[in-house]
Design a protein around this motif. Structure first.
Motif, PDB file in Angstrom:
ATOM      1  N   PHE B  37       0.855  -1.186   0.000  1.00  0.00           N
ATOM      2  CA  PHE B  37       0.000   0.000   0.000  1.00  0.00           C
ATOM      3  C   PHE B  37       0.882   1.223   0.000  1.00  0.00           C
ATOM      4  CE2 PHE B  37      -2.958  -2.989   2.083  1.00  0.00           C
ATOM      5  CZ  PHE B  37      -4.042  -2.825   1.244  1.00  0.00           C
ATOM      6  N   MET B  45       4.238   0.597   1.897  1.00  0.00           N
ATOM      7  CA  MET B  45       4.358  -0.344   3.015  1.00  0.00           C
ATOM      8  C   MET B  45       3.790  -1.689   2.584  1.00  0.00           C
ATOM      9  SD  MET B  45       1.654  -1.435   5.087  1.00  0.00           S
ATOM     10  CE  MET B  45       2.285  -1.337   6.725  1.00  0.00           C
ATOM     11  N   ALA B  47       1.958  -5.001   3.158  1.00  0.00           N
ATOM     12  CA  ALA B  47       0.988  -5.566   4.102  1.00  0.00           C
ATOM     13  C   ALA B  47       1.170  -7.078   4.195  1.00  0.00           C
ATOM     14  CB  ALA B  47      -0.432  -5.225   3.672  1.00  0.00           C
ATOM     15  N   PRO B  66      -1.085 -12.149  14.440  1.00  0.00           N
ATOM     16  CA  PRO B  66      -1.143 -10.931  15.253  1.00  0.00           C
ATOM     17  C   PRO B  66      -1.826  -9.786  14.509  1.00  0.00           C
ATOM     18  CG  PRO B  66       1.103 -11.369  14.507  1.00  0.00           C
ATOM     19  CD  PRO B  66       0.296 -12.553  14.146  1.00  0.00           C
ATOM     20  N   THR B  67      -2.276  -8.796  15.238  1.00  0.00           N
ATOM     21  CA  THR B  67      -2.945  -7.639  14.648  1.00  0.00           C
ATOM     22  C   THR B  67      -2.031  -6.956  13.638  1.00  0.00           C
ATOM     23  OG1 THR B  67      -3.786  -7.311  16.858  1.00  0.00           O
ATOM     24  CG2 THR B  67      -4.297  -5.619  15.271  1.00  0.00           C
ATOM     25  N   GLY B  68      -2.598  -6.556  12.523  1.00  0.00           N
ATOM     26  CA  GLY B  68      -1.833  -5.792  11.537  1.00  0.00           C
ATOM     27  C   GLY B  68      -0.945  -6.645  10.663  1.00  0.00           C
ATOM     28  N   CYS B  69      -1.125  -7.975  10.704  1.00  0.00           N
ATOM     29  CA  CYS B  69      -0.243  -8.833   9.927  1.00  0.00           C
ATOM     30  C   CYS B  69      -0.751  -9.030   8.507  1.00  0.00           C
ATOM     31  CB  CYS B  69      -0.057 -10.183  10.602  1.00  0.00           C
ATOM     32  SG  CYS B  69      -1.508 -11.239  10.527  1.00  0.00           S
ATOM     33  N   GLY B  70      -1.927  -8.500   8.195  1.00  0.00           N
ATOM     34  CA  GLY B  70      -2.399  -8.574   6.816  1.00  0.00           C
ATOM     35  C   GLY B  70      -3.517  -9.570   6.585  1.00  0.00           C
ATOM     36  N   LYS B  71      -4.222  -9.957   7.629  1.00  0.00           N
ATOM     37  CA  LYS B  71      -5.320 -10.924   7.478  1.00  0.00           C
ATOM     38  C   LYS B  71      -6.456 -10.319   6.659  1.00  0.00           C
ATOM     39  CE  LYS B  71      -5.868 -11.362  11.956  1.00  0.00           C
ATOM     40  NZ  LYS B  71      -4.845 -10.461  12.522  1.00  0.00           N
ATOM     41  N   SER B  72      -6.863  -9.103   7.027  1.00  0.00           N
ATOM     42  CA  SER B  72      -7.962  -8.466   6.285  1.00  0.00           C
ATOM     43  C   SER B  72      -7.550  -8.227   4.839  1.00  0.00           C
ATOM     44  CB  SER B  72      -8.339  -7.140   6.935  1.00  0.00           C
ATOM     45  OG  SER B  72      -8.710  -7.344   8.271  1.00  0.00           O
ATOM     46  N   THR B  73      -6.287  -7.839   4.652  1.00  0.00           N
ATOM     47  CA  THR B  73      -5.789  -7.606   3.294  1.00  0.00           C
ATOM     48  C   THR B  73      -5.925  -8.865   2.449  1.00  0.00           C
ATOM     49  OG1 THR B  73      -4.227  -6.021   4.208  1.00  0.00           O
ATOM     50  CG2 THR B  73      -3.797  -6.816   1.980  1.00  0.00           C
TER      51      THR B  73
HETATM   52  N1  LIG Z   1      -5.978   0.575   2.224  1.00  0.00           N
HETATM   53  C1  LIG Z   1      -4.811   0.583   2.919  1.00  0.00           C
HETATM   54  N2  LIG Z   1      -3.937   1.598   2.754  1.00  0.00           N
HETATM   55  C2  LIG Z   1      -2.771   1.615   3.425  1.00  0.00           C
HETATM   56  N3  LIG Z   1      -2.379   0.672   4.318  1.00  0.00           N
HETATM   57  C3  LIG Z   1      -3.225  -0.362   4.547  1.00  0.00           C
HETATM   58  C4  LIG Z   1      -4.489  -0.458   3.859  1.00  0.00           C
HETATM   59  N4  LIG Z   1      -5.106  -1.590   4.284  1.00  0.00           N
HETATM   60  C5  LIG Z   1      -4.277  -2.159   5.186  1.00  0.00           C
HETATM   61  N5  LIG Z   1      -3.137  -1.438   5.344  1.00  0.00           N
HETATM   62  C6  LIG Z   1      -2.020  -1.763   6.217  1.00  0.00           C
HETATM   63  O1  LIG Z   1      -1.648  -3.101   5.991  1.00  0.00           O
HETATM   64  C7  LIG Z   1      -1.349  -3.739   7.210  1.00  0.00           C
HETATM   65  C8  LIG Z   1      -2.177  -4.982   7.362  1.00  0.00           C
HETATM   66  O2  LIG Z   1      -3.499  -4.594   7.609  1.00  0.00           O
HETATM   67  P1  LIG Z   1      -4.689  -5.618   7.839  1.00  0.00           P
HETATM   68  O3  LIG Z   1      -4.766  -6.520   6.668  1.00  0.00           O
HETATM   69  O4  LIG Z   1      -5.911  -4.830   8.131  1.00  0.00           O
HETATM   70  O5  LIG Z   1      -4.216  -6.404   9.123  1.00  0.00           O
HETATM   71  P2  LIG Z   1      -5.051  -7.390  10.071  1.00  0.00           P
HETATM   72  O6  LIG Z   1      -6.412  -7.562   9.476  1.00  0.00           O
HETATM   73  O7  LIG Z   1      -4.260  -8.648  10.105  1.00  0.00           O
HETATM   74  O8  LIG Z   1      -5.100  -6.757  11.409  1.00  0.00           O
HETATM   75  C9  LIG Z   1      -1.571  -2.751   8.326  1.00  0.00           C
HETATM   76  O9  LIG Z   1      -0.336  -2.251   8.741  1.00  0.00           O
HETATM   77  C10 LIG Z   1      -2.401  -1.678   7.674  1.00  0.00           C
HETATM   78  O10 LIG Z   1      -2.077  -0.429   8.219  1.00  0.00           O
END
Ligand SMILES: Nc1ncnc2c1ncn2[C@@H]1O[C@H](COP(=O)(O)OP(=O)(O)O)[C@@H](O)[C@H]1O
Ligand SMILES: [Mg+2]
Lengths: 295, 300
Positions: B37, B45, B47, B66-73
């Motif tokens: 991203f 950065m 993800a 862990p939180t912020g590891c990219g699961k939602s991504t």
């Molecule tokens: N649309 C975006 N723009 C910039 N950074 C993003 C975006 N979506 C996610 N990130 C970054 O990517 C990383 C992984 O996010 P995310 O997938 O939400 O983690 P998780 O769901 O595991 O907590 C985070 O550091 C987040 O800040």
């Protein structure tokens, strides 16, 4: 058996306790309501009576400051004999018509432009600076231009009111579109929504809370636009009534027309509140009751 | 909700208990996927980095990390909401180029339209796909009955409890008969009891349609109780650290009681070993960042 009787007795006592408590609470609320209304009436009475007495005793000059009774007499005269340019009711109707048309034109165009720019970043980037510039200008002055262009009739007033309304609604619609929950949009897209369906079912209704919030201010602006337009040049309307009264040093006339405009604004607000309640019926109750704002 | 309840029309094909879908749709294949991203400050950065992950059609895959590891991504990539920066994403054998066909998503926050009654919310999917309104609503009614919300059709979402809203979200997602169901910490906002109930209901519903599932959670017990496979993701930028087959027999029954199963505890121990390092690492990193920020603040 006695224990049972005791417990039902206690239950009944509790129930009646509850009932008396509720009744007491209701009574408290009622009492407070009465006190507030009493206070409001007192304030009004003190002001009107004070004004009248001051005018009668010469503490203030009724020629410049008018008097409540003088205003009533002036309004009565207008209603009975009309004004120099037709019946008083006609003047009210003309102003009302201009305001309503201006309001509708401004709201519709504001929503369309706001949603379009909110949805299409390219348009927002191109038009953004220009809209900021136009917004920074004192738009009320445009009224003079409109009178020059469109003449003394209804269109110039409608246009001025619409321009004033447009910017208020536009900025709120734009902001509303920009602050739609991204998850809602993502979800709709995954469920199969086309771009247009997303706008219609998600973006627009979501921005609607913002738009509705702007309509109260917009309503005031539409009336201001119509009146100022009439001030700047017209053949009919309450603005002209005020301008004429001003030129003849008729303070009662100015106040009388102002009172009528205030009443118009209040009734419009009332209609608006009803409409808002309907449109936002889905919202959870609470967040305090919105109080009516005068102009 | 039991299996003896009225089966709604959309689930005519009874594949109950079968291990995989018969049509083979819904399989997910991420190969060497990296997603970067651009942050608002202009820096890139990463993800997720080099993620390779396969979910068979009809398989229930839980993802922990862990939180912020990219699961939602990872989920947004599978859904086709975002495109990978490198690597390939395929669903049902097709490369993902836009919104993935046959996908449904359940968000942590219920993505219900607050201005529409529950029935209209559930009817959205079929309606967006061109079904006429009356028919879509009829189907939505069936689905509300299936998730135990008959009688609440005209309620607005805010008038329901968190658990009930979650059921609505499930109905709204499943009414499209997805071949792939993506769930992003769907139950994490619920209280413990409601979460257990919802987990059981999810398994029942999943068993009927057998979509493949990617279920993101931070609750390892939930992951093991539900899934066929648990994937552990490393601290960000995330990549797959380890995969664990969950060989607990199905039907699992009550997810509350399965936690005392001996095999469950073994698996828990194993996976927790893998997960703990990553959680510790992520925590250490955030606290280091906090320390640095504090030190920087001290100097000023
Ligand atoms: N649309 C975006 N723009 C910039 N950074 C993003 C975006 N979506 C996610 N990130 C970054 O990517 C990383 C992984 O996010 P995310 O997938 O939400 O983690 P998780 O769901 O595991 O907590 C985070 O550091 C987040 O800040
Ligand atoms: Mg997440």
């Amino acid at each position: 058996m006695s224990a049972e009787a005791l417990s039902t007795g206690a239950g009944m006592a509790a129930a009646s306790d509850e009932a008396t408590l509720a009744a007491a609470a209701r009574a408290r609320v009622q009492k407070r309501k009465r006190e507030v209304i009493l206070g409001q009436v007192t304030v009004l009475f003190v002001i009107v009576a004070g004004w009248q007495v001051a005018a009668l005793t010469g503490v203030i000059d009724p020629f410049f400051f008018g008097s409540p009774w003088g205003i009533v007499v002036r309004l009565y005269d207008w209603m009975l004999n009309g004004t120099a340019y037709g019946s008083f009711w006609l003047q009210i109707w003309v102003t009302l018509e201009e305001s309503i048309l201006g309001f509708i034109v401004g709201v519709v165009s504001g929503i369309i432009c706001g949603v379009a720019l909110g949805e299409i970043p390219y348009l927002a980037d191109v038009f953004g600076p220009y809209i900021k510039i136009v917004n920074a200008l004192p738009r009320i002055v445009l009224g003079s231009i409109f009178v020059m262009w469109l003449g003394l009739g209804l269109p110039s007033k409608v246009l001025l009111a619409a321009v004033l309304v447009f910017f208020v609604v536009f900025f709120n619609a734009f902001q509303g579109v920009r602050s739609v929950d991204r998850n809602l949009i993502s979800n709709a897209r995954i469920l199969g929504a086309s771009r247009l369906q997303v706008v219609r079912h998600v973006v627009f209704p979501s921005a609607m809370t913002w738009i509705i919030a702007s309509l109260h201010v917009a309503l005031g602006f539409s009336i201001i636009g119509a009146i100022v337009g009439e001030f700047l040049g017209s053949e009919k309307g309450l603005g002209l009534v005020i301008a004429t009264a001003q030129n003849t040093f008729d303070a009662n006339g100015v106040f009388g027309a102002m009172l009528v405009i205030g009443l118009l604004a209040l009734s419009a607000e009332w209609v608006m509140a009803k409409l808002e309640k309907r449109l936002l019926a889905w919202q959870p109750k609470g967040n305090g009751d919105s109080t009516i704002q005068g102009l | 909700m039991t299996d003896t309840g009225p089966a709604p029309a959309p689930m005519a094909s009874g594949r109950q208990g079968s291990a995989t879908r018969t049509d083979g749709a819904g399989g997910v294949e991420l190969r060497n996927v990296t997603k970067r991203f651009v942050t608002p400050t202009g820096a890139a950065m990463t993800a997720i980095r080099d993620v390779t992950l396969t979910v068979e059609p009809g398989q229930f895959c839980a993802v922990v990390g862990p939180t912020g590891c990219g699961k939602s991504t990872t989920l947004t990539l599978a859904a086709g909401l975002e495109m990978p920066s490198a690597g390939s994403v395929r669903v049902s054998g097709e490369p993902v180029t836009g919104i993935t066909k046959g996908a449904s998503f359940v968000f942590q926050s219920d993505a219900l339209l607050p201005w529409k009654p529950v029935l209209d919310n559930v009817a959205l999917g079929p309606m967006f796909r061109g079904m006429n309104k009356a028919e879509a609503k009829e189907r939505a009614r069936d689905w509300l009955r299936t998730v135990g919300l008959a009688g609440f059709e005209q309620h607005y979402p805010h008038q329901l409890s968190g658990g009930m809203r979650k059921r609505v979200s499930l109905a709204a997602a499943l009414i499209n008969e997805p071949s792939m169901l993506l769930m992003d910490e769907p139950f994490s906002a619920l209280d413990v009891q409601t979460r257990a109930i919802m987990s059981n209901e999810l398994l029942t519903l999943w068993d009927r349609q057998k979509p493949s599932v990617i279920f993101v959670t931070h609750d390892l017990e939930e992951a093991i109780g539900l899934a066929d496979k648990v994937v552990v993701i490393t601290a960000g930028p995330g990549t797959v650290k380890a995969e664990f087959e969950i060989d607990l027999p199905r039907p699992r029954g009550d997810v509350q009681s399965i936690r005392f199963n001996k095999r469950f505890l073994e698996l828990y121990q194993q996976i927790w070993e893998a997960l703990r390092e990553e959680v510790d690492e992520a925590y250490a990193r955030t606290s280091r960042t906090a320390d640095r920020a504090q030190a920087a603040g001290g100097r000023v």
